[in-house]
Write a protein that holds these residues in place. Structure first.
Motif, mmCIF file in Angstrom:
data_model
loop_
_atom_site.group_PDB
_atom_site.id
_atom_site.type_symbol
_atom_site.label_atom_id
_atom_site.label_comp_id
_atom_site.label_asym_id
_atom_site.label_seq_id
_atom_site.Cartn_x
_atom_site.Cartn_y
_atom_site.Cartn_z
ATOM 1 N N GLU A 98 -6.427 -9.321 -6.502
ATOM 2 C CA GLU A 98 -5.439 -9.589 -5.453
ATOM 3 C C GLU A 98 -5.495 -11.069 -5.120
ATOM 4 O O GLU A 98 -6.539 -11.706 -5.256
ATOM 5 C CB GLU A 98 -5.744 -8.798 -4.164
ATOM 6 C CG GLU A 98 -5.526 -7.319 -4.275
ATOM 7 C CD GLU A 98 -5.874 -6.588 -2.971
ATOM 8 O OE1 GLU A 98 -5.701 -7.174 -1.880
ATOM 9 O OE2 GLU A 98 -6.329 -5.444 -3.056
ATOM 10 N N TYR A 126 -8.069 -14.474 -0.729
ATOM 11 C CA TYR A 126 -7.149 -14.797 0.365
ATOM 12 C C TYR A 126 -7.565 -16.075 1.070
ATOM 13 O O TYR A 126 -7.292 -16.256 2.241
ATOM 14 C CB TYR A 126 -7.063 -13.627 1.354
ATOM 15 C CG TYR A 126 -6.353 -12.412 0.764
ATOM 16 C CD1 TYR A 126 -4.973 -12.311 0.824
ATOM 17 C CD2 TYR A 126 -7.061 -11.403 0.128
ATOM 18 C CE1 TYR A 126 -4.307 -11.216 0.280
ATOM 19 C CE2 TYR A 126 -6.415 -10.305 -0.427
ATOM 20 C CZ TYR A 126 -5.032 -10.215 -0.345
ATOM 21 O OH TYR A 126 -4.376 -9.138 -0.889
ATOM 22 N N LYS A 145 -10.837 3.025 0.749
ATOM 23 C CA LYS A 145 -9.660 2.154 0.678
ATOM 24 C C LYS A 145 -9.818 1.141 1.805
ATOM 25 O O LYS A 145 -9.731 1.514 2.980
ATOM 26 C CB LYS A 145 -8.369 2.969 0.847
ATOM 27 C CG LYS A 145 -7.153 2.168 1.328
ATOM 28 C CD LYS A 145 -6.705 1.104 0.330
ATOM 29 C CE LYS A 145 -5.442 0.398 0.805
ATOM 30 N NZ LYS A 145 -5.713 -0.792 1.645
ATOM 31 N N ASN A 146 -10.095 -0.111 1.443
ATOM 32 C CA ASN A 146 -10.491 -1.110 2.449
ATOM 33 C C ASN A 146 -11.619 -0.516 3.305
ATOM 34 O O ASN A 146 -11.588 -0.615 4.525
ATOM 35 C CB ASN A 146 -9.330 -1.538 3.345
ATOM 36 C CG ASN A 146 -8.192 -2.192 2.583
ATOM 37 O OD1 ASN A 146 -8.113 -2.089 1.366
ATOM 38 N ND2 ASN A 146 -7.310 -2.861 3.289
ATOM 39 N N ASN A 171 -10.797 1.070 -3.578
ATOM 40 C CA ASN A 171 -10.189 -0.216 -3.269
ATOM 41 C C ASN A 171 -10.983 -0.907 -2.173
ATOM 42 O O ASN A 171 -11.164 -0.346 -1.080
ATOM 43 C CB ASN A 171 -8.744 -0.030 -2.802
ATOM 44 C CG ASN A 171 -8.025 -1.359 -2.608
ATOM 45 O OD1 ASN A 171 -7.516 -1.937 -3.564
ATOM 46 N ND2 ASN A 171 -8.011 -1.866 -1.382
ATOM 47 N N GLU A 172 -11.467 -2.119 -2.489
ATOM 48 C CA GLU A 172 -12.319 -2.849 -1.543
ATOM 49 C C GLU A 172 -13.314 -1.900 -0.878
ATOM 50 O O GLU A 172 -13.294 -1.702 0.338
ATOM 51 C CB GLU A 172 -11.487 -3.605 -0.500
ATOM 52 C CG GLU A 172 -10.697 -4.757 -1.096
ATOM 53 C CD GLU A 172 -10.063 -5.681 -0.054
ATOM 54 O OE1 GLU A 172 -10.149 -5.393 1.157
ATOM 55 O OE2 GLU A 172 -9.480 -6.700 -0.464
ATOM 56 N N ASN A 179 0.793 -1.224 0.000
ATOM 57 C CA ASN A 179 0.000 0.000 0.000
ATOM 58 C C ASN A 179 0.829 1.279 0.000
ATOM 59 O O ASN A 179 0.529 2.218 -0.711
ATOM 60 C CB ASN A 179 -0.931 0.025 1.218
ATOM 61 C CG ASN A 179 -2.071 -0.972 1.129
ATOM 62 O OD1 ASN A 179 -2.713 -1.290 2.122
ATOM 63 N ND2 ASN A 179 -2.348 -1.486 -0.056
ATOM 64 N N ASN A 216 2.196 -8.770 4.336
ATOM 65 C CA ASN A 216 0.909 -8.803 5.034
ATOM 66 C C ASN A 216 0.611 -10.202 5.587
ATOM 67 O O ASN A 216 -0.515 -10.667 5.520
ATOM 68 C CB ASN A 216 -0.227 -8.294 4.132
ATOM 69 C CG ASN A 216 -0.478 -9.186 2.923
ATOM 70 O OD1 ASN A 216 0.341 -10.048 2.606
ATOM 71 N ND2 ASN A 216 -1.596 -8.985 2.256
HETATM 72 C C1 N0T Z 1 -6.225 -6.096 0.895
HETATM 73 C C2 N0T Z 1 -4.803 -6.028 1.470
HETATM 74 C C3 N0T Z 1 -4.335 -4.597 1.258
HETATM 75 C C4 N0T Z 1 -10.531 -14.940 4.846
HETATM 76 C C5 N0T Z 1 -4.569 -6.477 2.878
HETATM 77 C C6 N0T Z 1 -7.348 -7.913 1.926
HETATM 78 C C7 N0T Z 1 -5.066 -4.238 -0.012
HETATM 79 C C8 N0T Z 1 -6.453 -4.689 0.311
HETATM 80 N N1 N0T Z 1 -7.243 -6.506 1.762
HETATM 81 O O1 N0T Z 1 -3.189 -6.587 3.095
HETATM 82 O O2 N0T Z 1 -4.694 -3.743 2.286
HETATM 83 O O3 N0T Z 1 -5.005 -2.881 -0.341
HETATM 84 O O4 N0T Z 1 -7.259 -4.627 -0.826
HETATM 85 C C9 N0T Z 1 -8.459 -8.309 2.827
HETATM 86 C C10 N0T Z 1 -8.326 -9.756 3.189
HETATM 87 C C11 N0T Z 1 -9.335 -10.221 4.145
HETATM 88 C C12 N0T Z 1 -8.950 -11.577 4.722
HETATM 89 C C13 N0T Z 1 -10.062 -12.551 4.753
HETATM 90 C C14 N0T Z 1 -9.566 -13.894 5.175
#
Ligand code: N0T
Length: 535
Positions: free
Chosen positions: A328, A303, A109-110, A180-181, A42, A362
């Motif tokens: 992502e 993720y 952003k998130n 973003n998100e 980020n 992360n």
């Molecule tokens: C992402 C990233 C960065 C089941 C986190 C992921 C990026 C953003 N968020 O490092 O901040 O900019 O879009 C969220 C993942 C949620 C985990 C759920 C686990």
């Protein structure tokens, strides 16, 4: 960088998305382009740290970098724009022969407004935050304030105008991600008086038509989902207006990424608690399609490490009306193999998160230790596709592509290649003696507990396939319906693409084909011509 990049004489056509028979291509310089991407962390959006971004992107063999452009950095003072960062990023991207996807860190952003300039995020009166059900104020901005929307539109438009000026000929920037998100945590929707009044209104007709629903208020039409669907509609409409304003100036392909919602349809996943409510999660894709016609596609941030869950999430976003693009994905080694599946499903690209050498990871979402070692699993797969990226993207759009990756339980997979041919991919079965002489259990590569295998195929003609893979064995057969013949190889060539032309280096036969095509860690591209003998 890719082998088939056309020689540029005139300004290249603008990047755009094309769509045919449920397949998609991202056109760059007039031909399908495959995003083998890497996304920086980020806070890597400053010139001082760019050297440690490029070194990772280079090691990774990525052809595209996804990089934030923050509202706070281009408009620190209202109406006064500063594009030094954007200019230097583009200059260095060209130097590195890498294309750019720009992430507009604006209103959300998130879900948070943390990247908006101080004059926005500290002025609650002009730029109201969303009100939670209990009356408390969230940090997230409300999607219902015109002032906020107009300010975001002004900044984003200035960015697009600048991009058109400095990059309108070269198209180093090929893709835009506004926000973003987006969404909200800690609430399902905005409960401000404005939002509550809108919530009592009838659901827009276009959405009713799309979902084949009878008219009514949000609550009447959607019941328990009403709050979330309403918020998704509000956010999608807001981002659509930002995207539309940008496209009116400079129409680059534009997508929105989703905070990940559990792909399992049978599980109860609470919006605003387990994932940002109102973002383009799989359950509200239809809402976004209606509310946001200026958004070309919606993309998951993935993720979930489990192979079943990963595949399930892909399934949600791979639709006849949605180009598959992984905005992502985790940077852990176990995610790298999914590139085979993603590209084999006709994706326009893959963009795992957190690729630079700024010293941050992360974890536990991504790799534990950050550095060249963490990049390797990804560069290994990218180096298979990079030399044929243009050819792959064209075949993915015009022909058929297939791809599988090693499941968590290492079990073999069947690939249905249509009415004539079939294929099977196995990963560790050879331990059991399938080809005892090739791999004995003791010889298995170190770290083989980490599933890393995968195979991808692209159809070249009725009986010809371009094939690549790693740590896997691929065998072909005739399809189940064909009873009177058996498959054999007519010819298996190992080779490479030079300026878009296949150049053979040798023919595989004997031990190299008698027990299937065995892919190890050595990068290999094969052209396989299948044949059959009649019983
Ligand atoms: C992402 C990233 C960065 C089941 C986190 C992921 C990026 C953003 N968020 O490092 O901040 O900019 O879009 C969220 C993942 C949620 C985990 C759920 C686990």
């Amino acid at each position: 960088q890719t082998s088939a990049a056309p020689v540029r004489t005139a300004p290249s056509p603008l990047p755009h998305i094309v769509h045919k028979n449920g397949k998609f291509a991202l056109m760059v310089d007039g031909a399908p382009y495959l995003i083998l991407g890497g996304q920086a962390n980020n806070s890597s959006n400053y010139v001082d740290v760019l050297p440690s971004v490029w070194s990772a992107i280079r090691d990774m063999k990525a052809n595209t970098l996804a990089m934030p452009v923050a509202w706070e950095q281009i408009e620190p003072e209202e109406g006064k724009f500063d594009f030094k960062w954007v200019d230097e990023l583009i200059r260095q991207a060209r130097q590195n022969d890498v294309r750019l996807c720009l992430l507009w860190f604006g209103t959300w952003k998130n879900t948070n407004p943390n990247y908006t300039p101080a004059w926005v995020k500290l002025d609650n009166r002009r730029f109201p935050r969303l009100i939670k059900k209990d009356g408390k104020t969230s940090n997230a901005l409300s999607p219902h304030a015109k002032t906020t929307l107009n300010a975001d539109i002004a900044a984003y438009s200035a960015l697009m105008k600048h991009l058109k000026e400095v990059d309108g000929q070269r198209h180093t920037v090929i893709l835009m991600q506004p926000e973003n998100e987006p969404g909200v945590f800690g609430s399902v929707r905005d409960y401000s008086p404005t939002a509550n009044a809108l919530f009592q209104q009838p659901v827009p007709q276009a959405l009713l038509t799309r979902l084949n629903k009878q008219p009514g208020t949000w609550e009447q039409v959607f019941g328990a989902d009403a709050d979330e669907f309403f918020h998704a509609w509000s956010i999608a409409s807001y981002i659509d207006q930002v995207a539309a304003a940008g496209k009116a100036i400079y129409p680059l392909p534009t997508y929105v990424n989703a905070s990940p919602r559990d792909p399992d349809t049978t599980k109860k996943s609470v919006p605003g608690l387990f994932y940002g409510s109102g973002g383009p999660t799989w359950n509200v894709i239809d809402i976004y399609k209606v509310a946001a016609p200026h958004i070309d596609f919606l993309s998951p941030d993935i993720y979930v490490p489990e192979s079943d869950a990963y595949e399930a999430q892909l399934k949600h976003y791979r639709r006849p009306d949605n180009a598959l693009y992984i905005a992502e994905s985790g940077s852990k080694d176990i995610y790298a193999r999914y590139i085979f599946t993603v590209l084999g499903q006709g994706a326009i690209g893959f963009d795992p998160f957190g690729f630079d050498y700024t010293g941050y990871s992360n974890y536990p979402l991504g790799a534990k230790d950050w550095g060249p070692e963490a990049v390797k699993p990804f560069s290994r797969v990218y180096s298979l596709f990079a030399p044929m990226a243009r050819e792959w993207a064209r075949l993915s759009f015009e022909s058929e592509v297939y791809g599988v990756s090693e499941p968590d339980d290492h079990s073999a997979q069947d690939i249905d290649l249509g009415p004539v041919w079939a294929a099977k991919v196995s990963y560790r079965q050879w331990e059991m003696g399938e080809a005892y002489w090739l791999r004995k259990k003791d010889d298995l590569p170190k770290g083989s507990d980490v599933p890393g295998g995968g195979v991808a195929l692209a159809k070249l003609s009725a009986n010809e396939y371009l094939v690549t893979g790693q740590n896997a064995r691929l065998t072909f057969s005739v399809s189940k319906n064909v009873k009177d013949r058996a498959a054999i190889f007519e010819r298996v060539e190992e080779g490479r693409f030079v300026n878009g032309k296949w150049v053979m280096s040798r023919v595989w036969n004997g031990d190299q084909t008698d027990y299937g095509l065995n892919f190890t860690n050595r990068p290999v591209i094969l052209k396989v011509k299948l044949g059959a003998y009649i019983f």
